[in-house]
Design an enzyme around this catalytic site. Sequence first.
Site, PDB file in Angstrom:
ATOM      1  N   LYS A  14       3.488   0.466  -2.792  1.00  0.00           N
ATOM      2  CA  LYS A  14       3.041   1.079  -1.206  1.00  0.00           C
ATOM      3  C   LYS A  14       2.972   1.520  -0.213  1.00  0.00           C
ATOM      4  CE  LYS A  14      -1.469   0.725  -2.546  1.00  0.00           C
ATOM      5  NZ  LYS A  14      -1.369  -0.129  -3.147  1.00  0.00           N
ATOM      6  N   ARG A  89      -9.851   6.519  -4.237  1.00  0.00           N
ATOM      7  CA  ARG A  89      -9.632   5.396  -5.088  1.00  0.00           C
ATOM      8  C   ARG A  89     -10.657   5.180  -6.037  1.00  0.00           C
ATOM      9  NH1 ARG A  89      -8.294   0.286  -1.954  1.00  0.00           N
ATOM     10  NH2 ARG A  89      -7.414   0.823   0.138  1.00  0.00           N
ATOM     11  N   ARG A 128       3.183 -12.992  -1.023  1.00  0.00           N
ATOM     12  CA  ARG A 128       3.179 -12.466  -0.163  1.00  0.00           C
ATOM     13  C   ARG A 128       2.523 -13.234   0.940  1.00  0.00           C
ATOM     14  NH1 ARG A 128       0.734  -6.628   0.323  1.00  0.00           N
ATOM     15  NH2 ARG A 128      -1.896  -7.815   0.256  1.00  0.00           N
ATOM     16  N   ARG A 134      -1.309 -14.105   4.884  1.00  0.00           N
ATOM     17  CA  ARG A 134      -2.483 -13.379   4.466  1.00  0.00           C
ATOM     18  C   ARG A 134      -3.913 -14.286   3.478  1.00  0.00           C
ATOM     19  NH1 ARG A 134      -1.297  -7.254   3.803  1.00  0.00           N
ATOM     20  NH2 ARG A 134      -3.434  -7.445   2.378  1.00  0.00           N
ATOM     21  N   ARG A 145      -9.274  -8.509  -6.689  1.00  0.00           N
ATOM     22  CA  ARG A 145      -8.421  -7.187  -6.556  1.00  0.00           C
ATOM     23  C   ARG A 145      -7.517  -6.754  -7.332  1.00  0.00           C
ATOM     24  NH1 ARG A 145      -4.507  -9.195  -2.063  1.00  0.00           N
ATOM     25  NH2 ARG A 145      -4.061  -6.833  -1.926  1.00  0.00           N
TER      26      ARG A 145
END
Length: 191
Positions: A14, A89, A128, A134, A145
């Site tokens: 996104k 959402r 990632r 992260r 998630r």
Amino acid sequence: MFNLVIFGAPGSGKGTQSEKIIDTYGLHHISTGELLRDQISRGTDLGKIADSYISKGQLIPDDLMIRILETELDTPKAANGVIFDGFPRTIPQADALKKMLERRGTSLHTVVGLEVDDAELMDRLVKRGKDSGRSDDNPDTIKNRLNVYHSTTQPLRDYYLNEGSYHGVKGTGTVDEIFNHIRTHIDTIKK
């Protein structure tokens, strides 16, 4: 004014595709997380209210988020249209967004859904996490998630399909290949 939602699971691309859409169409990027941080850091009345929820680890109410979005839509940078990233959402948020846009004499023109299977999402997010450091991109957190996404956010796909505004795009391939599919769709809608 041209308004769109970019939709997809964590890791679907996104952010990357949003940047290309913004550069090509001159839309204003509205990320709810960034908006909230900005309102809080500037100490606005809405930011203070939002912080009273966030500081307790609570989600802010939908009506407060809509009020914050409305203030952003009043800025000159939103005059050409916006890309909503991370909102809505839930179906109640989608209903609230629709009503808010209608009050302003506009609508949501399309929802671009980046469709990527969970195995690919897991691979992307783990990579990632290794590349960026992260801490939330680890296998256990990613699974959680994705579960939250599938149970809470994915029903929006059917909501927007029923409204006739959802356009699914295969979210695998090169960044440019994916964007070319998105651009073809947007150009068709804008005609």
